[in-house]
Scaffold this active site. Sequence first.
Site, short mmCIF file in Angstrom:
data_model
loop_
_atom_site.label_atom_id
_atom_site.label_comp_id
_atom_site.label_asym_id
_atom_site.label_seq_id
_atom_site.Cartn_x
_atom_site.Cartn_y
_atom_site.Cartn_z
N LYS A 58 5.27 13.19 4.15
CA LYS A 58 4.76 14.27 3.28
C LYS A 58 4.37 15.47 4.14
O LYS A 58 4.57 16.62 3.73
CB LYS A 58 3.57 13.77 2.46
CG LYS A 58 3.96 12.78 1.36
CD LYS A 58 2.72 12.16 0.72
CE LYS A 58 3.03 10.94 -0.10
NZ LYS A 58 1.83 10.18 -0.46
N GLN A 83 -4.65 9.16 0.76
CA GLN A 83 -3.66 8.09 0.67
C GLN A 83 -4.32 6.75 0.31
O GLN A 83 -5.27 6.33 0.97
CB GLN A 83 -2.91 7.99 2.01
CG GLN A 83 -1.73 7.05 2.00
CD GLN A 83 -0.59 7.52 1.12
OE1 GLN A 83 -0.25 8.70 1.07
NE2 GLN A 83 0.01 6.60 0.37
N ASP A 130 -2.26 14.46 -6.92
CA ASP A 130 -1.81 13.11 -7.28
C ASP A 130 -1.96 12.86 -8.77
O ASP A 130 -1.39 11.91 -9.31
CB ASP A 130 -2.66 12.07 -6.53
CG ASP A 130 -1.95 11.49 -5.32
OD1 ASP A 130 -0.71 11.56 -5.30
OD2 ASP A 130 -2.63 10.98 -4.42
#
Length: 295
Positions: free
Chosen positions: A53, A97, A120
Amino acid sequence: MFHLLDGRALSETIRAEVKQEAATFILQTGVIPRIVFILVGNTPASEVYVANKGKSSEESGFSHETVRLSEQVTEKELLQLIEQLNNDSKTHAILCQLPLPKHISEEKVIEAIAPHKDIDGFHPINVGRLSIGRGDFFVPCTPLGIMEMIKREKIETSGMHVVVVGRSNIVGKPLAALLAQKADGANAIVTLAHTAAGNKLGEYTRSADILIAAMGAPLAITRDMVKPGAVVIDVGMNRIPDASKKSGSRLVGDVDFESVKEIASAITPVPGGVGPMTIAMVLRNTLTAAARQTR
Ligand code: NAP
């Protein structure tokens, strides 16, 4: 003959679009979209995801940083970091994460990230707005990538029976909500299946015009479970032992690609299907966050 839903190629197109749009945005506003990744501990898979990413953010012309915290970091310290980033006007997107170590509440962390920086789409405000289908919100990147693939591949969803297998908060549930919206590119009749289907799962999947597997069960969807001519989208990413590989394992989806491709009208491969679309949507959402915070 089936059509391969090539997520890698689609994602390259989308990345090029985002890069172009980002360049225009930076030129017009002087603002550089910035994403901060938070990585707790040393989970190898998380390391790889965040590295990918980060690299993609770089290629898009974004500013990015990975804050690495030790496995022992306290929940309080992590929440303080998130608060700092929430208050930093130069940071537009925050991605923590998952999974986190057991002593840290994922729920608290998810709820701490400001909804307008939560690319997200896990914050309850984003989940709620997605469900209602109104207002500014972020859609989790994997379901968003699948919706984008469906749109770009011109797969008809209106009035179609879509069966989503898997009801996780990050894939199955948001996907079912998106597909059921009264909107272009959606408007589907949606069934959300899970383990309670037991040995009846095939009865549900066989009635799908579009079958989406998000189970984490390697090769579980076999040819006999798929209606001839169905579109099959495989979200699964599972490592299974394979002595013929140097690494001793290989990556497979939830769908038995080799047998199912014989009867599907279109199907995603693993790897190279949904995975690359997810990363493209991290970039798309980051640019959207920067644009919303700059208007
Ligand atoms: P998860 O949280 O483990 O949820 C799995 C879901 O599948 C659960 O709802 C479970 O039902 C259901 N399920 C599992 N086995 C089943 C079976 N045999 N029959 C019916 N339902 C079954 O998984 P997730 O996070 O959504 O991830 C799913 C898969 O997608 C994983 O392989 C993951 O690695 C992959 N993934 C890929 C991407 C990508 O970018 N390509 C992104 C995210 C996830 P219950 O609720 O009843 O337990």
